[in-house]
Enzyme design. Structure first.
Site, PDB file in Angstrom:
ATOM      1  N   LYS A   7      -4.025   9.348  14.833  1.00 14.40           N
ATOM      2  CA  LYS A   7      -2.714   9.291  15.484  1.00 14.40           C
ATOM      3  C   LYS A   7      -2.764  10.216  16.702  1.00 14.40           C
ATOM      4  O   LYS A   7      -3.613  11.085  16.792  1.00 14.40           O
ATOM      5  CB  LYS A   7      -1.626   9.759  14.515  1.00 14.40           C
ATOM      6  CG  LYS A   7      -1.509   8.845  13.292  1.00 14.40           C
ATOM      7  CD  LYS A   7      -0.080   8.719  12.827  1.00 14.40           C
ATOM      8  CE  LYS A   7       0.053   7.830  11.608  1.00 14.40           C
ATOM      9  NZ  LYS A   7       0.175   6.403  11.936  1.00 14.40           N
TER      10      LYS A   7
ATOM     11  N   LYS B 143       0.834  -1.187   0.000  1.00 17.79           N
ATOM     12  CA  LYS B 143       0.000   0.000   0.000  1.00 17.79           C
ATOM     13  C   LYS B 143       0.877   1.248   0.000  1.00 17.79           C
ATOM     14  O   LYS B 143       2.028   1.126   0.406  1.00 17.79           O
ATOM     15  CB  LYS B 143      -0.924  -0.003   1.211  1.00 17.79           C
ATOM     16  CG  LYS B 143      -0.162   0.066   2.546  1.00 17.79           C
ATOM     17  CD  LYS B 143      -1.071   0.372   3.676  1.00 17.79           C
ATOM     18  CE  LYS B 143      -1.249   1.858   3.856  1.00 17.79           C
ATOM     19  NZ  LYS B 143      -0.532   2.422   4.997  1.00 17.79           N
TER      20      LYS B 143
ATOM     21  N   GLU C  49      -4.091   5.134  17.439  1.00 13.14           N
ATOM     22  CA  GLU C  49      -2.647   4.978  17.647  1.00 13.14           C
ATOM     23  C   GLU C  49      -2.175   6.101  18.557  1.00 13.14           C
ATOM     24  O   GLU C  49      -2.718   7.212  18.489  1.00 13.14           O
ATOM     25  CB  GLU C  49      -1.899   5.111  16.317  1.00 13.14           C
ATOM     26  CG  GLU C  49      -2.226   4.034  15.317  1.00 13.14           C
ATOM     27  CD  GLU C  49      -1.349   4.184  14.086  1.00 13.14           C
ATOM     28  OE1 GLU C  49      -0.360   3.449  13.991  1.00 13.14           O
ATOM     29  OE2 GLU C  49      -1.640   5.035  13.242  1.00 13.14           O
TER      30      GLU C  49
ATOM     31  N   HIS D 136      -7.015  -0.408   5.835  1.00 11.97           N
ATOM     32  CA  HIS D 136      -7.207  -1.198   7.053  1.00 11.97           C
ATOM     33  C   HIS D 136      -8.636  -1.121   7.609  1.00 11.97           C
ATOM     34  O   HIS D 136      -9.246  -2.129   7.934  1.00 11.97           O
ATOM     35  CB  HIS D 136      -6.217  -0.766   8.139  1.00 11.97           C
ATOM     36  CG  HIS D 136      -4.786  -0.710   7.691  1.00 11.97           C
ATOM     37  ND1 HIS D 136      -4.255  -1.587   6.785  1.00 11.97           N
ATOM     38  CD2 HIS D 136      -3.769   0.130   8.020  1.00 11.97           C
ATOM     39  CE1 HIS D 136      -2.972  -1.300   6.587  1.00 11.97           C
ATOM     40  NE2 HIS D 136      -2.650  -0.251   7.327  1.00 11.97           N
TER      41      HIS D 136
ATOM     42  N   LYS E  41      -3.249 -10.169  10.487  1.00 12.58           N
ATOM     43  CA  LYS E  41      -3.311 -10.219  11.957  1.00 12.58           C
ATOM     44  C   LYS E  41      -4.239 -11.367  12.368  1.00 12.58           C
ATOM     45  O   LYS E  41      -5.314 -11.532  11.796  1.00 12.58           O
ATOM     46  CB  LYS E  41      -3.839  -8.893  12.516  1.00 12.58           C
ATOM     47  CG  LYS E  41      -2.871  -7.710  12.325  1.00 12.58           C
ATOM     48  CD  LYS E  41      -3.451  -6.435  12.926  1.00 12.58           C
ATOM     49  CE  LYS E  41      -2.642  -5.221  12.555  1.00 12.58           C
ATOM     50  NZ  LYS E  41      -1.501  -4.950  13.430  1.00 12.58           N
TER      51      LYS E  41
ATOM     52  N   ASP F  46      -3.987   6.662   4.483  1.00 12.70           N
ATOM     53  CA  ASP F  46      -3.035   5.829   5.217  1.00 12.70           C
ATOM     54  C   ASP F  46      -3.741   4.663   5.923  1.00 12.70           C
ATOM     55  O   ASP F  46      -3.205   3.564   5.991  1.00 12.70           O
ATOM     56  CB  ASP F  46      -2.290   6.698   6.240  1.00 12.70           C
ATOM     57  CG  ASP F  46      -1.152   5.964   6.927  1.00 12.70           C
ATOM     58  OD1 ASP F  46      -0.371   5.296   6.219  1.00 12.70           O
ATOM     59  OD2 ASP F  46      -1.038   6.048   8.167  1.00 12.70           O
TER      60      ASP F  46
END
Ligand code: BG6
Length: 510
Positions: free
Chosen positions: A362, A170, A238, A262, A204, A257
């Site tokens: 973030k 990605k 995060e 995701h 995961k 991102d």
């Protein structure tokens, strides 16, 4: 009568442990962080677990003036820190004998001729049989050059009846048009069956377990729908900032991102219908169907259905941290978002009317990712919801990371002579139940690609379906919406709270 479980030869179930055929992984952009921190440590751990074939080899391909010895040394230095099992000298030495480096710019045909020669030599000396896994781990601007050069050098097909596959990192495009254009370029050179678009979230354990949880158990699927579910909240928080990747992040933002890949994967796996079998196409057919059922948010609707924010300076884990605008590589007047929240609706019979809230950011107070399914309240409440009774809706939480597990919250009577109700949880924890460490996502995914299993990779129509939901939001943001700010180390701006509260819900406290 005894209950039976339907079986079907097409339903092959979970992959049995298999060792791939001998092969070489060629990493383009091999001097970068991803190679050192993730890809090679993952391959080393596969070797340690004896999951790699004999003769397994790695060729790094990049512009820097390195050679085999320097590449091996540079990888070795990072292993202590990034290999989950540490590094054992004798094992590393035999692993490193299969590591090579080819220096070339990405657009130089001679570099690819030399690569072909080197691969043939490795085939002869190490018995890798013409099997090649090409891994694009370069900045995305180099993808098309590399793909064209591979085609021109004939490296898109293997000699001697071996296989050639290509993994593409990605970001895959920056909007719908560029993703379509990239797919078109790839398909001029590679057949879709050779292409493995990677999203490490799919590697995961907890993410793979979403399908197992839903489809290997009989009791959840009957209530997994609009009749019982009030709404779904998917959070990927995060605590880190942009970590020296300001240049990249400026052009990406949280939407490109994290959300396009995701979070959309988490949403799709939560919402999809049961596939007809557990094979790559059956699973991905259902994922694409789920994406196509999501109502696109029109540019004019972004104020209502999305929030974007940027972090200002603050404190995370007791440490003062700079604001986004003070990060290296970031424009002083940047409008790049580090927080996104979106409300999607899925227009099908299962989910009509159930809001799906996505949020990622973030510089939140902590790192935590989860999918929370909040159920409707009991239809009739026999117990007072007074001060002594705290009656909350049932919530099933899939804890993606850290503290991997699944928990179900329900109301329970507090022991004693009065009727008092309090929420409690029933918990499954990976650690406690299995007592083994989960493999890294990049271990599973590189191994799957070597085995030719693309179930956990994104198909071309899937990546385009995802972009077709994201691009109109970006278009709306160009003109419409204000960018709010939040203090680093907090759960987001007031605008983000108001956004969900307008629907009568609240963000979960994590
Ligand atoms: C990457 C993003 O894809 O995922 C990073 O580019 C982000 O910005 C990372 O930090 C998060 O991955 P994980 O596995 O730590 O949740």
């Amino acid at each position: 009568m005894e209950a039976t479980t339907a079986t079907n030869p097409l339903r092959t179930g979970l992959r049995m442990q298999r060792t791939p055929e001998p092969c070489t992984v060629v990493i383009f952009g091999s001097t970068g962080d991803l190679t050192h921190r993730k890809l090679v440590p993952a391959l080393y751990n596969l070797q340690r677990e004896r999951l790699l074939p004999p003769g397994f080899s790695i060729v790094g391909f990049a512009r820097r003036d390195w050679d085999d010895a320097y590449f091996r040394e540079s990888l070795r230095k990072e292993m202590e820190q990034y290999s989950r099992s540490g590094v054992q000298d004798s094992l590393w030495e035999s692993f490193a004998e299969g590591i090579f480096f080819n220096r070339s710019s990405f657009d130089d045909p001679a570099g690819y001729q030399e690569l072909a020669r080197r691969l043939n030599e490795i085939d002869e000396q190490r018995g890798t049989g013409g099997n090649r896994l090409l891994y694009l781990s370069t900045p995305p601007g180099a993808y098309v050059d590399i793909i064209q050069q591979l085609g021109a050098a004939g490296l898109n097909r293997s000699p001697n009846g071996g296989w050639t596959r290509i993994i593409i990192e990605k970001p895959f495009g920056r909007d719908l048009a560029s993703a379509q254009a990239l797919n078109a370029e790839i398909h001029k050179v590679f057949d879709e069956s050779q292409v493995y678009r990677i999203d490490h979230y799919l590697g995961k354990e907890t993410v793979q377990n979403i399908m197992v949880f839903r489809f290997a158990n009989g009791i959840f699927e009957p209530i997994w729908n609009r009749r019982y579910v009030d709404h779904v909240q998917i959070t990927v928080a995060e605590n880190i900032g942009v970590e020296g990747r300001g240049n990249y992040y400026e052009r990406a933002g949280a939407m490109r991102d994290m959300v396009q890949n995701h979070l959309m994967q988490l949403l799709t796996l939560t919402a999809m219908e049961p596939p007809v079998g557990y094979d790559a196409d059956a699973v991905r057919d259902e994922k694409v169907k789920a994406l196509r059922a999501i109502r696109p948010i029109a540019p004019a609707e972004v104020d209502r259905y999305t929030v974007r924010s940027q972090y200002a300076g603050g404190t995370v884990n007791g440490q003062a941290v700079p604001g986004y605008l003070e990060e290296a590589g970031v424009a002083v007047d940047s409008r790049t978002e580090s927080y996104v929240a979106i409300q999607f609706f899925i227009e099908n019979w299962r989910w009509a009317g159930v809001p799906f809230f996505l949020r990622t950011a973030k510089r939140m107070p902590k790192r935590v990712s989860e999918i929370a399914i909040q159920f409707r309240s009991a239809p009739l409440m026999l117990f007072d919801s007074g001060p002594q009774n705290n009656i909350e809706p049932n919530v099933l939480t899939i804890k993606v990371q850290p503290d991997e597990g699944i928990s179900l919250k329900f109301g329970s009577k507090v022991p004693g002579q009065v009727s008092q109700i309090r929420p409690v949880t029933m918990d499954f924890r990976y650690n406690a139940s299995f007592g083994v460490e989960s493999p890294e996502a990049y271990e599973r995914l590189q191994l799957d690609a070597m085995l030719g299993d693309s179930t956990l990779f994104t198909r071309s129509d899937e990546v385009e379906a995802s972009w077709s939901l994201i691009t109109p939001i970006h278009q709306g943001w160009e003109t419409a919406q204000a960018l709010s700010t939040y203090e680093a180390g907090t759960w987001g701006s007031q605008a983000a709270d108001e956004f969900i509260e307008r629907t009568g819900r609240k963000w979960r406290r994590l």
